[in-house]
Scaffold this active site. Structure first.
Site, PDB file in Angstrom:
ATOM      1  N   GLU A  48      -5.603  -2.637  10.219  1.00 46.89           N
ATOM      2  CA  GLU A  48      -6.050  -1.352   9.672  1.00 46.89           C
ATOM      3  C   GLU A  48      -7.559  -1.304   9.435  1.00 46.89           C
ATOM      4  O   GLU A  48      -8.168  -0.238   9.470  1.00 46.89           O
ATOM      5  CB  GLU A  48      -5.296  -1.024   8.386  1.00 46.89           C
ATOM      6  CG  GLU A  48      -3.817  -0.680   8.600  1.00 46.89           C
ATOM      7  CD  GLU A  48      -2.901  -1.897   8.633  1.00 46.89           C
ATOM      8  OE1 GLU A  48      -3.409  -3.046   8.696  1.00 46.89           O
ATOM      9  OE2 GLU A  48      -1.670  -1.708   8.602  1.00 46.89           O
ATOM     10  N   PHE A  77       8.976  -2.214  -2.464  1.00 46.00           N
ATOM     11  CA  PHE A  77       8.491  -2.929  -1.280  1.00 46.00           C
ATOM     12  C   PHE A  77       7.332  -2.161  -0.647  1.00 46.00           C
ATOM     13  O   PHE A  77       7.431  -0.964  -0.429  1.00 46.00           O
ATOM     14  CB  PHE A  77       9.633  -3.104  -0.268  1.00 46.00           C
ATOM     15  CG  PHE A  77       9.177  -3.770   0.999  1.00 46.00           C
ATOM     16  CD1 PHE A  77       8.713  -5.081   0.980  1.00 46.00           C
ATOM     17  CD2 PHE A  77       9.187  -3.086   2.198  1.00 46.00           C
ATOM     18  CE1 PHE A  77       8.266  -5.687   2.139  1.00 46.00           C
ATOM     19  CE2 PHE A  77       8.754  -3.691   3.366  1.00 46.00           C
ATOM     20  CZ  PHE A  77       8.282  -5.000   3.341  1.00 46.00           C
ATOM     21  N   GLN A  78       6.272  -2.840  -0.357  1.00 40.68           N
ATOM     22  CA  GLN A  78       5.047  -2.268   0.214  1.00 40.68           C
ATOM     23  C   GLN A  78       4.480  -1.143  -0.644  1.00 40.68           C
ATOM     24  O   GLN A  78       3.907  -0.184  -0.134  1.00 40.68           O
ATOM     25  CB  GLN A  78       5.259  -1.810   1.666  1.00 40.68           C
ATOM     26  CG  GLN A  78       5.473  -3.006   2.593  1.00 40.68           C
ATOM     27  CD  GLN A  78       5.324  -2.661   4.070  1.00 40.68           C
ATOM     28  OE1 GLN A  78       5.626  -1.554   4.492  1.00 40.68           O
ATOM     29  NE2 GLN A  78       4.868  -3.643   4.850  1.00 40.68           N
ATOM     30  N   LYS A 112       6.737   9.075   0.931  1.00 43.31           N
ATOM     31  CA  LYS A 112       7.652   9.307   2.048  1.00 43.31           C
ATOM     32  C   LYS A 112       8.546  10.526   1.825  1.00 43.31           C
ATOM     33  O   LYS A 112       8.816  11.282   2.768  1.00 43.31           O
ATOM     34  CB  LYS A 112       8.513   8.051   2.257  1.00 43.31           C
ATOM     35  CG  LYS A 112       9.217   8.035   3.605  1.00 43.31           C
ATOM     36  CD  LYS A 112       9.865   6.691   3.890  1.00 43.31           C
ATOM     37  CE  LYS A 112      10.463   6.673   5.285  1.00 43.31           C
ATOM     38  NZ  LYS A 112      11.086   5.378   5.608  1.00 43.31           N
ATOM     39  N   MET A 130     -28.192 -15.607  10.073  1.00 36.20           N
ATOM     40  CA  MET A 130     -28.956 -15.075   8.947  1.00 36.20           C
ATOM     41  C   MET A 130     -28.744 -15.936   7.705  1.00 36.20           C
ATOM     42  O   MET A 130     -29.672 -16.154   6.924  1.00 36.20           O
ATOM     43  CB  MET A 130     -28.562 -13.619   8.683  1.00 36.20           C
ATOM     44  CG  MET A 130     -29.514 -12.891   7.765  1.00 36.20           C
ATOM     45  SD  MET A 130     -31.193 -12.790   8.439  1.00 36.20           S
ATOM     46  CE  MET A 130     -31.160 -11.216   9.284  1.00 36.20           C
TER      47      MET A 130
END
Lengths: 184, 589
Positions: free
Chosen positions: B52, B114-115, B164, B486
């Site tokens: 993502e 969940f999630q 949802k 760097m």
């Protein structure tokens, strides 16, 4: 600005604060929506600003507007940033620095529980009367007083109750409004 | 009029109504209704990413190269948390994104389902605004409002968290007009104050040592802003420098161009900033990489600051003439006011200033010692630039973060806005590869190159798979020095050359890796073969991972060392950079 710098070897520079810190009362008009308080408080913690007192409540139900009164301690430069950063939040309509804009009224309400017997009870009542504190609950061994006024007045009343059997205190935080006919 | 549809269908309908053609996303349990709606239409094309974070950077590249908002769709929980880096990046660099995150059903919110994660809580401080949609009736309004907030004022990322059950719920779709949007409090100021613009022009008319210091705000204000900037610069005859984010707003081929300013900016740009008498800041924010020591920053100048965000004014540097407004409008107005007062550039009055600038230019601060045995990273970028000029294609450059990014900014030259995509404010390693994918989606026929380092590129390497899947012929030009260059340079500068974990150990074979992904791999370590290898990369019709083995310990110079003012810049001929910073400096970053 930033007249004194510590000698540094970094592209990040640590500046010594040269401005005096001040206490200011801000009035913030916001949309009353879920998460608005978290947004305002989160801004203060994320940018390292100090909150002294915070009071929130819906003030115009029809337009779903809330007023947040927040007392902050900061230098004048940071105070300007706080105001601008608050105004940047999407649901914030206006921010007024009541302290900077001149005459304003500031009030706070406290509920104060005092327990005791005998002479202490009589002395407690005399002082409560002098401070125009209302008795909102009484039992044979305790009182709950309601007192309103400037925060300093509440501070002194609490200090006087200390030796007379002060049990606990709850305070609302500051509510403030400007004097005169204008609204914010 | 109003049409009944599910929340998921409303999402797609609103995207279509907003003119969205591409979205970048990754499905998951809570997002399935939206994915189902996506499957049954053709207006919006979905690009399946591999992580993502990649989706957010692709959307950033897409947005920055087109001027349109980038759109991201991810699932709840880890989908949302993985997007946080890209959202923060977009907030810091003012990139318009709309990120739709799915959420567990409203009845389960707060139950540690969940999630589940507190997406609006987590993203509150890394978005311009965010929403949790609790009722389907609110969804159409919120979708459209999110686009308005993301794209207007100072642009930024907006998150819409959709549970949802709201995606499944039936409701009436509508397109709100501006008056029915919820947040009447949101009214960015776009027109600059006329008196302030007048005062600014008066100051410019009296200037003897002026400089334009321009930033990403000019790019965000649209291509017309860049045209007005060029017009104003030519009217006045003043020199122009730019921040990293603003490169391309003023053509690098123009004689008034000074190169980038700041920590790795040119000698002439930084000295001119230090010695100027009037500084005209257009859409930049006095970042610490620009100012160095604030108390020694351009001590004798009067400063004009044009910014759409009032909180940027006087945040770091006190300015004399603040102008709050959109750069495009303010620049157009400045041109008009200047023209009303004079029809002459101030060539004569500022001739001594240009003479001084020419002396600084003669120092050639971007010079380096080339080699015929090992490829110098600066040389590699110069050759890449020359090769791309002959292609006759629109060329877009993205970068990762580090030395290669600064070398790209110094040695690749941009004549047009929206052609340079880099992570400035947040400094996100791993930005460039997915950003290149996003740019290529928006410009299928253009040449899109990610100038990368071998360390950064491994952070989002898996998006090469996305490029292969969608036949996006991005070129990944890795300057491989087997170092986090760097970090290594700062360790030389500040930490007695003790290289704590700043080397790239166990590097993959990038050629084989490219082949494993289905792309093409090329390696080059001989300067004499570089041009042919670059040509091979450009000729290949598909994604290429080009591993350029470069000088391992090259320093990125010039550099304004830690805590020093602009006029104490380190030039390329400095032998030992380890002696420059004093003991106290090491305590700081």
């Amino acid at each position: 600005m930033n007249a004194h710098l510590q000698p540094t070897g970094s592209a990040y520079f640590i500046t010594k604060e040269t401005q005096e810190i001040e206490r200011h009362t801000l009035s913030v008009l916001v949309d009353n929506e879920p998460g608005i308080l978290a947004r305002v408080v989160g801004l203060f913690s994320a940018r390292g600003y100090n909150i002294e007192s915070l009071t929130v409540s819906e003030t115009e139900h029809g337009r779903r507007l809330s007023r947040i009164t927040v007392v902050v301690i900061a230098t004048p430069k940071v105070l300007v940033q706080i105001k601008l950063q608050l105004e940047r939040l999407v649901p914030v309509h206006r921010v007024h620095d009541l302290t900077a804009e001149g005459a304003s009224l500031e009030r706070e309400l406290a509920l104060i529980k005092v327990a005791g017997a005998g002479d202490h009870r009589a002395e407690t009542l005399r002082l409560a009367d002098a401070f125009r504190a209302q008795i909102v609950d009484a039992s044979v061994e305790s009182f709950v007083f309601e007192v309103t006024g400037k925060p300093a007045k509440i501070d002194s009343f609490i200090a006087l109750m200390q030796p007379l059997g002060l049990v606990e205190v709850v305070r609302t935080g500051l509510a403030a409004i400007s004097r005169g006919p204008e609204s914010m | 009029m109003a049409e009944k549809m599910t929340g998921a269908e409303m999402v797609i309908q609103a995207l279509t109504d907003q003119g969205v053609e591409h979205i970048f996303g990754y499905p998951g349990g809570a997002a399935l209704p939206i994915y189902d709606a996506l499957f049954q239409q053709e207006a919006v094309q979905h690009i399946l990413v591999r992580h993502e974070q990649g989706a957010t950077h692709m959307a950033e590249g897409y947005a920055r190269s087109t001027g349109k908002p980038g759109v991201v769709l991810v699932t709840s929980g880890p989908g949302a948390t993985n997007a946080v880096t890209g959202l923060t990046d977009a907030l810091m660099d003012s990139i318009p994104l709309v990120c739709i995150t799915a959420q567990v059903p409203t009845t389960l919110i707060g139950s540690d389902a969940f999630q589940e994660c507190d997406t609006v809580g987590i993203t509150r401080s890394c978005t311009k605004y965010n929403y949790l949609v609790k009722r389907v009736e609110d969804l159409p309004r919120i979708m459209h409002e999110a686009f308005r907030i993301a794209t207007t004022g100072r642009p930024g990322p907006v998150v819409i968290d959709i549970p949802k059950d709201v995606q499944f719920a039936l409701g009436e779709y509508y397109q709100p007009d501006h008056d029915t949007l919820r947040h009447q409090s949101y009214r960015p100021q776009v027109d600059g104050d006329a008196a302030a613009i007048e005062a600014a022009v008066d100051l410019m008319l009296r200037a003897e040592r002026p400089i334009f210091y321009t930033g990403g705000g000019v790019i965000n204000a649209g291509p017309e802003a860049s045209e007005h900037l060029r017009e104003l610069a030519e009217l006045t005859g003043f020199p122009v420098t730019s921040t990293l984010m603003g490169l391309g707003a003023f053509p690098a081929s123009h004689p008034q161009w000074m190169g980038m300013l700041g920590m790795h900016g040119t000698y002439e740009a930084n000295l001119a900033m230090h010695d100027c008498d009037v500084m005209i800041n257009i859409g930049a924010r006095f970042d610490d990489r620009i100012t160095g020591r604030v108390d020694a920053f351009s001590p004798n100048s009067r400063k004009i600051h044009v910014d759409i965000d009032p909180s940027s004014i006087n945040k770091v540097v006190r300015v004399d003439v603040p102008i709050i407004g959109d750069c495009e409008r303010v620049l157009a107005e400045m041109v008009r006011v200047w023209r009303s007062k004079t029809n002459q550039p101030r060539n004569e009055a500022i001739a001594p200033w240009w003479k001084e600038i020419e002396k600084w230019r003669a120092v050639n601060s971007l010079g380096y010692k080339n080699s015929d045995t090992v490829i110098k990273p600066q040389y590699a970028i110069e050759r890449l630039y020359e090769a791309t000029r002959k292609q006759g294609k629109d060329v877009f450059i993205t970068t990762e973060v580090g030395q290669h990014q600064m070398w790209a900014a110094q040695h690749f030259h941009f004549d047009k806005p929206n052609h340079w995509m880099t992570s400035g404010g947040l400094g996100t390693m791993g930005y460039g590869l997915p950003a290149a994918v996003g740019v290529q989606v928006a410009h299928p026929d253009a040449l899109v190159i990610d100038i990368a380092g071998e360390a950064s590129v491994q952070m989002t390497m898996q998006e090469l798979s996305t490029a292969v899947q969608y036949r996006l012929p991005i070129k990944i030009f890795i300057l491989n020095n087997e170092r986090m260059g760097m970090v290594r340079q700062w360790q030389d500068l500040l930490h007695g050359s003790r290289y704590a974990h700043s080397y790239s150990e166990s590097l993959p074979d990038f050629v084989k890796l490219a082949e494993a992904y289905g792309g093409k791999g090329i390696r080059c370590e001989n300067p004499a073969e570089l041009d042919a290898a670059i040509a091979e990369m450009l000729d290949y019709d598909g994604p290429v991972l080009f591993d350029v083995i470069v000088e391992k310990d090259e320093n990125c110079l010039p550099m304004i060392p830690s805590g020093k003012p602009h006029n104490e810049i380190i030039l390329p001929d400095t032998a030992n950079i380890g002696d420059i910073i004093d003991e106290k400096g090491r305590a700081l970053v």
